[in-house]
Motif scaffolding. Sequence first.
Motif, PDB file in Angstrom:
ATOM      1  N   ARG A 199      -1.013  24.105  -3.568  1.00 56.05           N
ATOM      2  CA  ARG A 199      -0.104  23.564  -4.410  1.00 56.05           C
ATOM      3  C   ARG A 199       1.051  23.547  -3.504  1.00 56.05           C
ATOM      4  NH1 ARG A 199      -0.666  24.926 -10.808  1.00 56.05           N
ATOM      5  NH2 ARG A 199      -2.807  24.105 -11.035  1.00 56.05           N
ATOM      6  N   LEU A 200       1.644  24.712  -2.999  1.00 57.92           N
ATOM      7  CA  LEU A 200       3.032  24.510  -2.094  1.00 57.92           C
ATOM      8  C   LEU A 200       2.621  23.699  -1.047  1.00 57.92           C
ATOM      9  CD1 LEU A 200       5.637  26.098  -1.472  1.00 57.92           C
ATOM     10  CD2 LEU A 200       4.343  27.517   0.040  1.00 57.92           C
ATOM     11  N   MET A 201       1.634  23.760   0.031  1.00 58.63           N
ATOM     12  CA  MET A 201       1.294  22.700   0.998  1.00 58.63           C
ATOM     13  C   MET A 201       1.262  21.078   0.581  1.00 58.63           C
ATOM     14  SD  MET A 201      -1.254  24.558   3.662  1.00 58.63           S
ATOM     15  CE  MET A 201      -2.470  24.790   2.455  1.00 58.63           C
ATOM     16  N   SER A 202       0.804  21.204  -0.657  1.00 53.84           N
ATOM     17  CA  SER A 202       0.945  19.757  -1.265  1.00 53.84           C
ATOM     18  C   SER A 202       2.129  19.059  -1.634  1.00 53.84           C
ATOM     19  CB  SER A 202      -0.234  19.698  -2.662  1.00 53.84           C
ATOM     20  OG  SER A 202      -0.075  18.366  -3.059  1.00 53.84           O
ATOM     21  N   GLY A 203       2.889  20.170  -2.121  1.00 51.29           N
ATOM     22  CA  GLY A 203       4.151  19.750  -2.623  1.00 51.29           C
ATOM     23  C   GLY A 203       5.252  19.421  -1.392  1.00 51.29           C
ATOM     24  N   ILE A 204       5.000  20.120  -0.080  1.00 52.19           N
ATOM     25  CA  ILE A 204       5.667  19.755   1.136  1.00 52.19           C
ATOM     26  C   ILE A 204       5.356  18.616   1.580  1.00 52.19           C
ATOM     27  CG2 ILE A 204       6.049  20.751   3.355  1.00 52.19           C
ATOM     28  CD1 ILE A 204       5.702  23.716   2.295  1.00 52.19           C
ATOM     29  N   ILE A 205       4.027  18.527   1.774  1.00 57.22           N
ATOM     30  CA  ILE A 205       3.432  17.224   2.284  1.00 57.22           C
ATOM     31  C   ILE A 205       4.056  16.018   1.501  1.00 57.22           C
ATOM     32  CG2 ILE A 205       1.564  15.694   2.668  1.00 57.22           C
ATOM     33  CD1 ILE A 205       0.280  18.386   3.592  1.00 57.22           C
ATOM     34  N   ALA A 206       4.033  15.975   0.144  1.00 56.66           N
ATOM     35  CA  ALA A 206       4.548  14.961  -0.596  1.00 56.66           C
ATOM     36  C   ALA A 206       5.978  14.580  -0.639  1.00 56.66           C
ATOM     37  CB  ALA A 206       4.075  15.186  -2.061  1.00 56.66           C
ATOM     38  N   ARG A 207       6.755  15.849  -0.369  1.00 61.57           N
ATOM     39  CA  ARG A 207       8.019  15.566  -0.317  1.00 61.57           C
ATOM     40  C   ARG A 207       8.667  14.998   1.041  1.00 61.57           C
ATOM     41  NH1 ARG A 207      11.987  20.370  -1.998  1.00 61.57           N
ATOM     42  NH2 ARG A 207      11.289  19.738  -3.741  1.00 61.57           N
ATOM     43  N   PHE A 208       7.878  15.416   1.906  1.00 61.80           N
ATOM     44  CA  PHE A 208       8.398  14.799   3.367  1.00 61.80           C
ATOM     45  C   PHE A 208       7.602  13.819   3.920  1.00 61.80           C
ATOM     46  CE2 PHE A 208       9.944  19.274   3.592  1.00 61.80           C
ATOM     47  CZ  PHE A 208      11.217  19.078   3.464  1.00 61.80           C
ATOM     48  N   SER A 209       6.419  13.320   3.460  1.00 62.40           N
ATOM     49  CA  SER A 209       5.885  12.241   3.946  1.00 62.40           C
ATOM     50  C   SER A 209       6.409  10.893   3.549  1.00 62.40           C
ATOM     51  CB  SER A 209       4.459  12.275   3.516  1.00 62.40           C
ATOM     52  OG  SER A 209       4.601  11.793   2.077  1.00 62.40           O
ATOM     53  N   PRO A 210       6.439  10.127   4.494  1.00 65.35           N
ATOM     54  CA  PRO A 210       7.015   8.613   4.143  1.00 65.35           C
ATOM     55  C   PRO A 210       6.369   7.983   2.751  1.00 65.35           C
ATOM     56  CG  PRO A 210       5.618   8.405   6.237  1.00 65.35           C
ATOM     57  CD  PRO A 210       5.620   9.855   5.747  1.00 65.35           C
ATOM     58  N   PRO A 211       7.119   7.132   2.195  1.00 60.94           N
ATOM     59  CA  PRO A 211       6.469   6.370   1.240  1.00 60.94           C
ATOM     60  C   PRO A 211       5.417   5.429   1.459  1.00 60.94           C
ATOM     61  CG  PRO A 211       8.670   5.466   1.809  1.00 60.94           C
ATOM     62  CD  PRO A 211       8.327   6.640   2.657  1.00 60.94           C
ATOM     63  N   GLU A 212       4.308   5.353   0.658  1.00 59.72           N
ATOM     64  CA  GLU A 212       3.277   4.399   1.028  1.00 59.72           C
ATOM     65  C   GLU A 212       3.593   3.021   1.014  1.00 59.72           C
ATOM     66  OE1 GLU A 212      -0.496   5.072  -0.935  1.00 59.72           O
ATOM     67  OE2 GLU A 212      -0.269   7.336  -0.958  1.00 59.72           O
ATOM     68  N   ALA A 213       3.351   2.135   2.127  1.00 61.40           N
ATOM     69  CA  ALA A 213       3.243   1.069   1.897  1.00 61.40           C
ATOM     70  C   ALA A 213       2.351   0.377   0.998  1.00 61.40           C
ATOM     71  CB  ALA A 213       3.301   0.435   3.549  1.00 61.40           C
ATOM     72  N   PRO A 214       2.771  -1.036   0.253  1.00 60.56           N
ATOM     73  CA  PRO A 214       1.658  -1.482  -0.353  1.00 60.56           C
ATOM     74  C   PRO A 214       0.730  -2.185   0.522  1.00 60.56           C
ATOM     75  CG  PRO A 214       3.801  -2.538  -0.496  1.00 60.56           C
ATOM     76  CD  PRO A 214       4.087  -1.423   0.361  1.00 60.56           C
ATOM     77  N   ALA A 215      -0.638  -1.955   0.236  1.00 62.05           N
ATOM     78  CA  ALA A 215      -1.565  -2.644   0.860  1.00 62.05           C
ATOM     79  C   ALA A 215      -1.540  -4.187   0.752  1.00 62.05           C
ATOM     80  CB  ALA A 215      -2.987  -2.364   0.423  1.00 62.05           C
ATOM     81  N   PRO A 216      -1.466  -4.772   1.951  1.00 62.79           N
ATOM     82  CA  PRO A 216      -1.688  -6.439   1.919  1.00 62.79           C
ATOM     83  C   PRO A 216      -2.907  -6.918   1.091  1.00 62.79           C
ATOM     84  CG  PRO A 216      -2.398  -5.639   4.020  1.00 62.79           C
ATOM     85  CD  PRO A 216      -2.005  -4.526   3.110  1.00 62.79           C
ATOM     86  N   ALA A 217      -2.582  -7.845   0.125  1.00 60.56           N
ATOM     87  CA  ALA A 217      -3.587  -8.595  -0.531  1.00 60.56           C
ATOM     88  C   ALA A 217      -4.563  -9.270   0.337  1.00 60.56           C
ATOM     89  CB  ALA A 217      -2.936  -9.428  -1.422  1.00 60.56           C
ATOM     90  N   PRO A 218      -5.906  -8.871   0.058  1.00 63.41           N
ATOM     91  CA  PRO A 218      -6.904  -9.561   0.794  1.00 63.41           C
ATOM     92  C   PRO A 218      -6.848 -11.227   0.659  1.00 63.41           C
ATOM     93  CG  PRO A 218      -7.910  -8.741  -1.238  1.00 63.41           C
ATOM     94  CD  PRO A 218      -6.428  -8.167  -1.177  1.00 63.41           C
ATOM     95  N   ARG A 219      -6.994 -11.817   1.941  1.00 65.54           N
ATOM     96  CA  ARG A 219      -6.898 -13.282   1.818  1.00 65.54           C
ATOM     97  C   ARG A 219      -8.345 -13.655   1.632  1.00 65.54           C
ATOM     98  NH1 ARG A 219      -3.455 -14.536   7.105  1.00 65.54           N
ATOM     99  NH2 ARG A 219      -5.655 -14.413   7.626  1.00 65.54           N
ATOM    100  N   ALA A 220      -8.587 -14.928   0.739  1.00 66.29           N
ATOM    101  CA  ALA A 220      -9.851 -15.518   0.684  1.00 66.29           C
ATOM    102  C   ALA A 220      -9.851 -16.482   1.912  1.00 66.29           C
ATOM    103  CB  ALA A 220      -9.885 -16.482  -0.403  1.00 66.29           C
TER     104      ALA A 220
END
Length: 81
Positions: free
Chosen positions: A33-54
């Motif tokens: 839990r401690l490692m998960s909290g540390i990783i969540a705090r210091f990791s960059p925010p997730e970029a939204p996935a690009p929408a799949p194009r038809a």
Amino acid sequence: MSEPGLMREGLALMVCGMGFVMIFLLVLVFALRLMSGIIARFSPPEAPAPAPRAPAADALAPLRPVIAAALHHHRRLHGIH
């Protein structure tokens, strides 16, 4: 050593062993839990996935005659009408 003494010693050993395992698992859960909290705090925010194009309709246009010929050949070869 008498049988009741052996039984008591066996039970004491079992309780100590189970206690050590329980403490180890609790420490492991806390560490995860401690490692998960540390990783969540210091990791960059997730970029939204690009929408799949038809695929464009005209991208398959050159292949349509080839696909039609392959289907015709397969049906003629296997007697499918």
